[in-house]
Scaffold this motif. Structure first.
Motif: not given
Length: 202
Positions: A138-167
């Motif tokens: 999030x600290x790297x995002x310096x431009x205007x945030x898109x619809x996905x980037x505006x989702x809350x931390x819980x959403x992004x935690x689930x997404x990252x967990x999904x990527x890790x599970x697939x890997x």
């Protein structure tokens, strides 16, 4: 030499767009992205990423992603591979599974099957996951945030967990790299993974 298909995956701000571009240049590969790798895909991308797009149903979101992917594969990926060109994409089917499946809560296998149908069974030879904690990303995002980037931390935690599970479930086709390092350090590790896994001179 057989043309190879490589996908970069990760959460928002993980650095995958930068690394996809660097690898494509090193390989002389076709560089593309999802959503938006085609003219039609750019229109779909506009709907999906626009913060003004409100109350979009999760299934509708998944179908829009699949439509973009079907056009992308038909118009860019398959023709390039058939012509003997390596293809490097910034996101592919795993993003749908992570975002619409793990993130939105849609049935994982249904999302996977939808992408399988949209691509005609095409999956990357290698998927590179750049793993970056959400707070750092999030600290790297310096431009205007898109619809996905505006989702809350819980959403992004689930997404990252999904990527890790697939890997973890498919280590033969995935490589997980620490995305918190410098751009040059990550690029070197990416090239090393591509050499080792795909035997490509890069």
């Amino acid at each position: 030499m057989t043309a190879r298909f490589i996908a970069f995956e990760g959460g928002e701000g993980s650095g995958k767009s930068t690394q996809a571009e660097l690898l494509a240049k090193a390989l002389g590969a076709v560089l593309t992205r999802e959503p938006g790798g085609t003219e039609i895909g750019m229109r779909i991308r506009g709907v999906l990423l626009d913060p003004a797009t409100r109350a979009l149903d999760a299934r509708a979101e998944a179908l829009l992603m699949a439509a973009d992917r079907a056009q992308h594969v038909a118009g860019v990926v398959r023709p390039s591979l058939a012509a003997g060109r390596h293809v490097v994409t910034d996101r592919f089917a795993a993003s749908s599974i992570a975002y619409q499946g793990y993130g939105r809560g849609l049935p994982i296998e249904e999302v996977r099957s939808l992408s399988e149908w949209a691509t005609g069974g095409l999956w990357p030879d290698l998927t590179i996951l750049l793993d970056v904690p959400h707070d750092m990303a999030v600290a790297r995002l310096v431009r205007g945030l898109d619809r996905f980037e505006r989702e809350d931390g819980a959403f992004h935690a689930r997404v990252l967990g999904g990527f890790r599970a697939m890997a973890a479930a498919d280590p033969d086709h995935w490589v997980v790299l620490d995305g918190t390092c410098s751009v040059d350090a990550i690029a070197a590790r990416v090239r090393g993974a591509v050499r080792e896994r795909l035997q490509l001179p890069v």
